[in-house]
Design a protein around this motif. Structure first.
Motif, short mmCIF file in Angstrom:
data_model
loop_
_atom_site.label_atom_id
_atom_site.label_comp_id
_atom_site.label_asym_id
_atom_site.label_seq_id
_atom_site.Cartn_x
_atom_site.Cartn_y
_atom_site.Cartn_z
N VAL A 1 -8.02 -29.02 12.25
CA VAL A 1 -8.05 -30.46 11.96
C VAL A 1 -8.54 -30.72 10.54
O VAL A 1 -7.93 -31.51 9.80
N LYS A 2 -9.61 -30.04 10.15
CA LYS A 2 -10.20 -30.31 8.83
C LYS A 2 -9.42 -29.67 7.69
O LYS A 2 -9.52 -30.12 6.54
N SER B 1 -6.12 -33.63 7.71
CA SER B 1 -6.68 -34.75 6.95
C SER B 1 -6.31 -34.60 5.48
O SER B 1 -6.06 -33.51 4.99
N ARG B 2 -6.30 -35.72 4.80
CA ARG B 2 -5.99 -35.71 3.37
C ARG B 2 -7.03 -34.91 2.60
O ARG B 2 -6.69 -34.11 1.72
#
Length: 350
Positions: A51-52, A56-57
Motif C-alpha cells: 500500500v505504501k 499512494s502518490r
C-alpha cells in the motif's frame, strides 16, 4: 539411475525469470516465518509495504527517487560488463559526479536551465575522470580493474566528507556534515519526482539500441565476447575498452549529479547510499542486458523502499538489513541455479 546437475552456459529469459521469482518467494516465506516468531504480523507488514509503496502518490514518489540512481549505477556496471569488465567503483564515480555538481552550484552563477545542462555534462566528466586511471591501467598494463575501481571509492568518499565538513560546510544552518544548498534544481513533474527519472529510464534503452544497431555497438559486443576474433577482424579492442570504461564512469557520475540537483540539493557524506554497490547487484539481475537493468533496478528499489517502510513499523535497522540481504541473496542464488538442469544417467554396472 544416477542424477547429476549439469551447468548450461545459456539460459532462456523465461527460465531465468521463473528462477528469480521462486527465489524471491522463498526469501519472503523465510522472512515471514522469522517475523512471525519475533511477534510481528507478516501479512500486515506485507500489506503495508504494498500500500505504501505502490498504493499512494507519496509512496510512488519515494520509489521513483530510489529507482533513478539505481537505474544509472546498474547501467554503468552493465556497460562495462559488455567488455567482460567489472566496474566496482560506481560508488566513487557517483560521489565525483555529486562533488562536481555541488562545486558548480556553489561557486558559479547563471541561468538555471544553462547551469543544469552544465552540471549534467560536468557530472558525467567527473565520473569519467574518476575511472580514467583504472581505465588506462587496464588498457595498457592489464591491471585488474576490480581492485583499482574499488579502492578509488574510498578516496572519493573521504574527499566528499572533507569538503562537506570543512571548506564547503554549511555555515548558515550550522549543520556539520553537509554543504550549503545547491540553488539549481531539476524540474519536477510528479510531486517530488524530477525529470532525472525520465533520463535514467531512457538511458538503458538508448544504450541497448546503440549496442544493437551501431557499428560501435557491434565492435563492443565482439570485443567483449571474443577479443582474439575482434583483433583478427581489425577492431581496435583497446580503444573500445577505453571508450566503454569512460562511458561507464560518466553514467555513474550523472547519477551523482541527479542526486544532488534533483533529490538532496546539497553534498553530504554518505550521499550515495551505496547506490554504486547496489548497481552491481542490479547488473547481475539484468544478466548483461541494458533493458534488463530497468527490471533489476525496479526490484532493488522496491526492496529498499520496503526496508524503509518496515522500519516505520517497528523493526530495527539490523532486522531490516538482514531481510533485505536475504531477498538479494536468494534472488542472486536462484539466478545461478537457473543455469543448472538435472540429468538422469544410467549407473555403470560392473
Amino acid at each position: 539411475m544416477a542424477i547429476r546437475f549439469v551447468r548450461t552456459p545459456i539460459v532462456s529469459s523465461q527460465r531465468a525469470l521463473t528462477a528469480r521469482i521462486i527465489g524471491f518467494v522463498l526469501a519472503l516465506a523465510i522472512g515471514a516465518i522469522v517475523l512471525g516468531i519475533a511477534g510481528f504480523d507478516p501479512l500486515h507488514l506485507g500489506t503495508q509495504i504494498i500500500v505504501k509503496s505502490l498504493g499512494s502518490r507519496f509512496g510512488l514518489e519515494d520509489l521513483g527517487l530510489l529507482y533513478t540512481p539505481l537505474l544509472l549505477t546498474g547501467l554503468a556496471v552493465t556497460v562495462m560488463a559488455k567488455m567482460g569488465l567489472w566496474n566496482i567503483g560506481a560508488d566513487g564515480q557517483f560521489y565525483l559526479g555529486a562533488f562536481v555538481t555541488t562545486a558548480i552550484g556553489l561557486f558559479i552563477k547563471g541561468p538555471e536551465p544553462f547551469m543544469l545542462i552544465l552540471c549534467f555534462f560536468a557530472g558525467a566528466a567527473g565520473g569519467a575522470l574518476w575511472i580514467l586511471v583504472p581505465t588506462l591501467a587496464r588498457a595498457y598494463a592489464k591491471v585488474d580493474e576490480i581492485i583499482t575501481t574499488l579502492l578509488l571509492n574510498f578516496v572519493a568518499l573521504l574527499l566528499v566528507y572533507y569538503v562537506a565538513t570543512g571548506p564547503w560546510r554549511d555555515r548558515v544552518s550550522g549543520t556539520t556534515a553537509s554543504t550549503g544548498r545547491v540553488p539549481y534544481k531539476m524540474p519536477e513533474f510528479f510531486g517530488s519526482l524530477h525529470w532525472g527519472f525520465v533520463i535514467a529510464l531512457v538511458a538503458p534503452i538508448l544504450f541497448g539500441l546503440a549496442l544493437r544497431y551501431t557499428r560501435w555497438g557491434y565492435e563492443v559486443r565482439l570485443s567483449g565476447s571474443n577479443p582474439d576474433a575482434a583483433h583478427y577482424a581489425g577492431i581496435p579492442v583497446r580503444r573500445r575498452m577505453i571508450s566503454i570504461m569512460l562511458l561507464s564512469g560518466a553514467i555513474a557520475g550523472v547519477a551523482g549529479m541527479l542526486e544532488v540537483a534533483g533529490t538532496v540539493h546539497r553534498l553530504q557524506g554518505g550521499i550515495s547510499n551505496n547506490y554504486g554497490y547496489l548497481g552491481v547487484m542490479v547488473a547481475v539481475l539484468a544478466r548483461g542486458s541494458p533493458i534488463g537493468v530497468i527490471a533489476g533496478a525496479f526490484l532493488m528499489a522496491l526492496i529498499l523502499n520496503a526496508g524503509i517502510i518496515l522500519q516505520t513499523q517497528g523493526l530495527t535497522t539490523s532486522a531490516v538489513l538482514a531481510l533485505t540481504g536475504l531477498m538479494m541473496l536468494f534472488t542472486a542464488v536462484a539466478d545461478q541455479f537457473a543455469h543448472y538442469r538435472i540429468v538422469r544417467t544410467q549407473a555403470a554396472t560392473s
